[in-house]
Write an enzyme that holds these catalytic residues in place. Structure first.
Site, PDB file in Angstrom:
ATOM      1  N   ASP A   9       0.848  -1.199   0.000  1.00  0.00           N
ATOM      2  CA  ASP A   9       0.000   0.000   0.000  1.00  0.00           C
ATOM      3  C   ASP A   9       0.881   1.247   0.000  1.00  0.00           C
ATOM      4  O   ASP A   9       1.688   1.446   0.915  1.00  0.00           O
ATOM      5  CB  ASP A   9      -0.903  -0.009   1.236  1.00  0.00           C
ATOM      6  CG  ASP A   9      -2.014   1.033   1.166  1.00  0.00           C
ATOM      7  OD1 ASP A   9      -2.047   1.809   0.181  1.00  0.00           O
ATOM      8  OD2 ASP A   9      -2.850   1.065   2.085  1.00  0.00           O
ATOM      9  N   ASP A 103      -3.626   2.444  -5.468  1.00  0.00           N
ATOM     10  CA  ASP A 103      -2.437   2.454  -4.618  1.00  0.00           C
ATOM     11  C   ASP A 103      -2.241   1.184  -3.798  1.00  0.00           C
ATOM     12  O   ASP A 103      -1.427   1.142  -2.883  1.00  0.00           O
ATOM     13  CB  ASP A 103      -2.466   3.662  -3.670  1.00  0.00           C
ATOM     14  CG  ASP A 103      -3.733   3.726  -2.825  1.00  0.00           C
ATOM     15  OD1 ASP A 103      -4.596   2.841  -2.990  1.00  0.00           O
ATOM     16  OD2 ASP A 103      -3.859   4.661  -2.016  1.00  0.00           O
ATOM     17  N   GLU A 104      -2.983   0.115  -4.132  1.00  0.00           N
ATOM     18  CA  GLU A 104      -2.886  -1.136  -3.367  1.00  0.00           C
ATOM     19  C   GLU A 104      -2.717  -2.341  -4.288  1.00  0.00           C
ATOM     20  O   GLU A 104      -3.357  -2.429  -5.341  1.00  0.00           O
ATOM     21  CB  GLU A 104      -4.148  -1.360  -2.540  1.00  0.00           C
ATOM     22  CG  GLU A 104      -4.306  -0.483  -1.329  1.00  0.00           C
ATOM     23  CD  GLU A 104      -5.563  -0.877  -0.555  1.00  0.00           C
ATOM     24  OE1 GLU A 104      -5.449  -1.698   0.375  1.00  0.00           O
ATOM     25  OE2 GLU A 104      -6.649  -0.372  -0.899  1.00  0.00           O
TER      26      GLU A 104
END
Length: 392
Positions: A9, A103-104
């Site tokens: 993350d 973003d993960e």
């Protein structure tokens, strides 16, 4: 065999990208989002979070909590570029990758411990990402997606945490139930009203009781609290476009009907984008006339997945296309150049009212079906009897 799942993350992703572009923002309370009081916070720095600011908070409230915050409108195209850089680095090295959001990422590296050691491998991957992008990133490594994600939360900011299989329950037990993925504000309040604050207490409640209280979600939460999650890491495939089109039984020149149909088609596609955590930056409208001539027009736009701007753009493209005033046989809409995104979808420009409206509409659609609700004017105008949508 025990699985080895990594959750990666990017820390305060939007803020981190802005800090790369402007080093003066480092160490400052920064808010990314709509710049007006009616706007929404899309992301905030850890310095701003100390004042109680959080994502999806009305900008007006964030300014009250943190009056010295620096507000940046945000650049979704730039964030997408950095997200793609990170994804490319990961997919070049990991055997199975799922891109969960902009973003993960989840990685299944089961079996790699025989050759490298999974913790060492994940550590080295994190170092490569930071070196090549300049972005801070955290990871959690454990036996499944739930524990890995919770471990990432405990590793932040800019850290890493490995929860070995024998230590899973002792790691989870002392944590707040808020740490469990899927426990939102409403569920948290329900559980707290029962005196449940820590995960250990939740594990002592029977799954049957949680089912009676929360339905299927209650059983899922109980399993996660007990470190049980068999959800696979789904290999990442970037969907390039979404589209829909309608061929009429009888060719038409009814522009009012075509406008309404376009709006309904856009709302169908935008719901799919939000459900799949995607944003579009290219809109195409297609017309086929009664003589089978087919014409298209497209427009590049700022990344979004919201109804209002996309309805306006499709109507503009239709107006440019429909110049012959001939009977129309087919009409279609396509959104392309998709990137991953989620609740940040257009918080740079949307008001909190619009944000809450889309959230509420999507919740109804997920429960009752995609056609359960629409905006007045988007329902099919063919006959009053066919208009069974909820309208407001």
């Amino acid at each position: 065999m025990s699985r080895n799942i990594v959750h990666l993350d990017l820390d305060s992703f939007f803020v981190s990208v802005e800090q790369l572009k402007n080093s003066k923002l480092i160490g400052k309370p920064v808010l990314i989002g709509g710049t007006s009081d009616r706007g929404v916070v899309a992301s905030c720095s850890y310095e701003a979070r100390k004042f109680g600011v959080s994502s999806a908070m009305p900008m007006r409230m964030a300014r009250i909590l943190c009056p010295d915050a620096i507000i940046v409108r945000g650049d979704m195209e730039e964030y997408s570029r950095y997200s793609t850089m990170v994804t490319d680095i990961i997919t070049e090295r990991a055997p199975v990758v799922e891109k969960a959001s902009i973003d993960e990422h989840y990685l299944d590296i089961t079996g790699m411990d025989k050759f490298f050691g999974c913790h060492l491998w994940a550590h080295e991957l994190r170092q490569v990402i930071m070196k090549n992008t300049g972005l801070p990133i955290s990871f959690g490594l454990s036996v499944n997606k739930t524990v890995a994600k919770v471990a990432t939360g405990e590793a932040k900011p800019n850290g890493e945490k490995y929860v070995e299989p024998p230590l899973v329950q002792s790691f989870l037990n002392p944590l707040s139930i808020k740490k469990i993925p899927g426990v939102g504000d409403k569920t948290y309040r329900q559980l707290r009203s029962m005196g449940v604050e820590r995960i250990q207490t939740l594990t002592q409640i029977s799954p049957e009781q949680l089912y009676r209280l929360l339905g299927e979600n209650g059983v899922s939460i109980w399993q996660k609290a007990n470190g049980i999650d068999e959800t696979p890491v789904i290999p990442y495939v970037e969907r390039k476009s979404v589209s829909t089109e309608t061929t009429f039984d009888k060719d038409t020149t009814d522009v009012a009907y075509l406008y309404q149909l376009l709006q309904a088609m856009v709302m169908e596609l935008t719901f799919q984008l939000r459900r799949d955590r995607r944003l579009t930056s290219c809109v195409t409208v297609k017309l086929r006339y009664s003589n089978f001539d087919t014409e298209t027009k497209q427009m590049r736009i700022t990344y979004t997945a919201l109804d209002k701007p996309l309805v306006e753009i499709t109507r503009q493209l239709f107006d440019k296309l429909y110049s012959r005033r001939m009977l129309v046989r087919l009409i279609g809409v396509r959104f392309s150049h998709l990137v991953s995104g989620f609740e940040q979808i257009d918080l740079f420009s949307e008001s909190i009212e619009h944000y809450n409206l889309y959230q509420a509409m999507d919740k109804i659609r997920r429960r009752f079906g995609e056609k359960a609700i629409t905006i007045a004017g988007a329902a099919s105008p063919r006959s009053h009897e066919e208009r069974e949508h909820i309208m407001f």
